[in-house]
Scaffold this active site. Sequence first.
Site, PDB file in Angstrom:
ATOM      1  N   HIS A  60       0.821  -1.210   0.000  1.00 25.69           N
ATOM      2  CA  HIS A  60       0.000   0.000   0.000  1.00 25.69           C
ATOM      3  C   HIS A  60       0.855   1.259   0.000  1.00 25.69           C
ATOM      4  O   HIS A  60       0.423   2.314  -0.464  1.00 25.69           O
ATOM      5  CB  HIS A  60      -0.996  -0.032   1.158  1.00 25.69           C
ATOM      6  CG  HIS A  60      -2.118  -0.985   0.880  1.00 25.69           C
ATOM      7  ND1 HIS A  60      -2.114  -2.272   1.345  1.00 25.69           N
ATOM      8  CD2 HIS A  60      -3.215  -0.851   0.106  1.00 25.69           C
ATOM      9  CE1 HIS A  60      -3.200  -2.883   0.889  1.00 25.69           C
ATOM     10  NE2 HIS A  60      -3.886  -2.048   0.139  1.00 25.69           N
ATOM     11  N   ASP A  86      -4.328  -8.581  -4.008  1.00 24.37           N
ATOM     12  CA  ASP A  86      -4.496  -9.647  -3.016  1.00 24.37           C
ATOM     13  C   ASP A  86      -4.712 -11.003  -3.679  1.00 24.37           C
ATOM     14  O   ASP A  86      -4.244 -12.020  -3.171  1.00 24.37           O
ATOM     15  CB  ASP A  86      -5.664  -9.320  -2.073  1.00 24.37           C
ATOM     16  CG  ASP A  86      -5.223  -8.333  -1.012  1.00 24.37           C
ATOM     17  OD1 ASP A  86      -4.126  -8.534  -0.450  1.00 24.37           O
ATOM     18  OD2 ASP A  86      -5.949  -7.358  -0.764  1.00 24.37           O
TER      19      ASP A  86
HETATM   20  C1  PEP Z   1      -6.422  -5.444  -4.401  1.00 21.60           C
HETATM   21  O1  PEP Z   1      -6.196  -6.256  -3.509  1.00 21.60           O
HETATM   22  O2  PEP Z   1      -6.104  -5.631  -5.588  1.00 21.60           O
HETATM   23  C2  PEP Z   1      -7.081  -4.159  -4.092  1.00 21.60           C
HETATM   24  C3  PEP Z   1      -7.474  -3.349  -5.039  1.00 21.60           C
HETATM   25  O3  PEP Z   1      -7.216  -3.820  -2.790  1.00 21.60           O
HETATM   26  P1  PEP Z   1      -6.000  -3.335  -1.869  1.00 21.60           P
HETATM   27  O4  PEP Z   1      -4.827  -3.086  -2.763  1.00 21.60           O
HETATM   28  O5  PEP Z   1      -6.436  -2.110  -1.160  1.00 21.60           O
HETATM   29  O6  PEP Z   1      -5.795  -4.482  -0.947  1.00 21.60           O
HETATM   30 MG    MG Z   2      -7.137  -5.996  -1.592  1.00 18.36          MG
END
Ligand code: PEP
Ligand code: MG
Length: 600
Positions: free
Chosen positions: A206, A474
Amino acid sequence: MAENSSFPQMPGCTLGGNGVSPGIAIGRAFLLDRAKLKPRGEKIASDQVVLEVERFMLAVASARDELEEIKKKTINSDSSEAVNQHNYIFDVHLLMLKDKMLIENTVTLIREKKINAEWALSLNSEKIIDFFKNMQDAYLRERQSDVAHVSELILRHLSKGEYDSIEKISRGVIIVAHDLSPADTLQLDPGQVKAFVTDLGGRTSHTAIVARSIEIPAVVGAEHATEKINGGDRLIVDGIEGKILVNPSREQLVAYQEKKKQYNTFQAKLLLNRDLPAETTDGFRVALAGNIETPEETESVISHGAANIGLYRTEFLYLNRNTLPSEEEHFLTYKKVIESLPPESAATIRTFDLGADKIAESERFREDSINPALGLRGIRLCLNHLEIFETQIRGILRASHYGKLKIMLPMISGLKEMRQANRIIAESKAALERDGIPFDHEIPVGIMIEVPSAAVISDLLAREADFFSIGTNDLIQYTLALDRSNEHVAYLYEPLHPAILRLLNQIITNARAAEIPVSICGEMAGEPLYTLILLGLGLDKLSMNAISIPHVKQIIRQSTFVAARQMLEKSLEMETAAEVEAFVGKEMSQRFPKTFLMKI
Ligand code: PEP
Ligand code: MG
């Protein structure tokens, strides 16, 4: 101090990492992790001498500022005899910071011996200390400790730069840190921070995502950057290729200034597409939407050519604070987002996905787990803290009266969780209705498909969800069993792995069969290298960070759906990620030569 051969020699030292936010930055290093830094000796090249002397004098100046500041504070708070004594010591130290023997001789050593400032200062202060040690006079003998203190102070400023916390950064620097949390990154001011480099971090962490959103070039996972870079070093950060050049040569500087210019021109040209649709030359249209972490980013997403918000990561509302957001705050925040969009646009509000690498200050969210990515995060956390979840749902519902909003549930792993969440949404709707508070009764409720179990049963989930959005960050993390924040396994992050391609195909086929819209909002969607493969899958929408939108749009507008479909079909027949990567890489660079096909 001995020369440490395990450290690279300046100049021309180049470090590698994961380039996670594009752009080129040139500036001075600001080290955030001073506690980890130890002074070390290094030889320097002739053309680095001027820079090194400058770095040393900067450290002396900031040491002086620090002493003046402390002295001022002490005078303001007390005027007793003891304070006068302290002031006398400050004055002695301040004088030493101008002292010829300490300062000028250090500069001479840097110049003559071609050694770095830390080494020169240590050699020089040892000599001065020896000199005082042998004095007959007790007062003069004691001066050796002052020399040691002042040298230490300068060394500290040499290793940390001028600052010691993010909030104190007040001019254009490049941050070098062991790690930065997503919450820290969100606090960076793009007007002050030119780029950042961290030792830790994976491609879809993130922290990387926030860097792209606030448009700061970044290289993460540059394993020993904080050991190899000194505060005040000149750096070039290439966020496209994942390189850091430490104290570059003049030729390298000139080359990168040119690359920076080319990249900026390339980006500016792409923006001319802003108001055109993302449509292939044979008429296949894909909606391009933006991902945001704060309402303020909405404007940037629109100015880069998106009409909708495909993912609002609302968990960022909970970070960098000690209190929980109230229903009113939720309501006003989502209303602000919808009001800054064009009239027909929609915003998809993802309910908070705290946990894993996004930890709120509030103790209630703290989780002592050795494996937080598999712990209480996303919908699990929502369903474990119903009052917090309901507060958010009521806020979203109330805002839905003012424009098109959608609710999206993160980390759904099966039908039970989806039904539980839907029950809470239904109860919140009933309560609002009883109170006569207006809201959109038809507000769509969709789910993220980002847990492998959800992908496998996507046919069942599609019957009860209004839409799917695939979270590839994820989905890849959990399917390929690699921690997305861990730089040591970043090499395993393979979006074109046959298992991922098959899963994507299966989810999209199931969504189509159930006639519900399906999009991707993971970082893969904003990666130009993968655009044709995703186009071939027949998605309705791709949602990404603002800076990726123009480039992805350009690729779509210069392609045909037929070619994209063929590329996908061939890829689906291949056996390894390497095979697919080589095939897609070759095809894309032939079709789009001379573009910055950055791989996230
Ligand atoms: C993902 O997992 O691709 C997603 C968009 O959510 P985040 O990156 O916030 O976990
Ligand atoms: Mg995610």
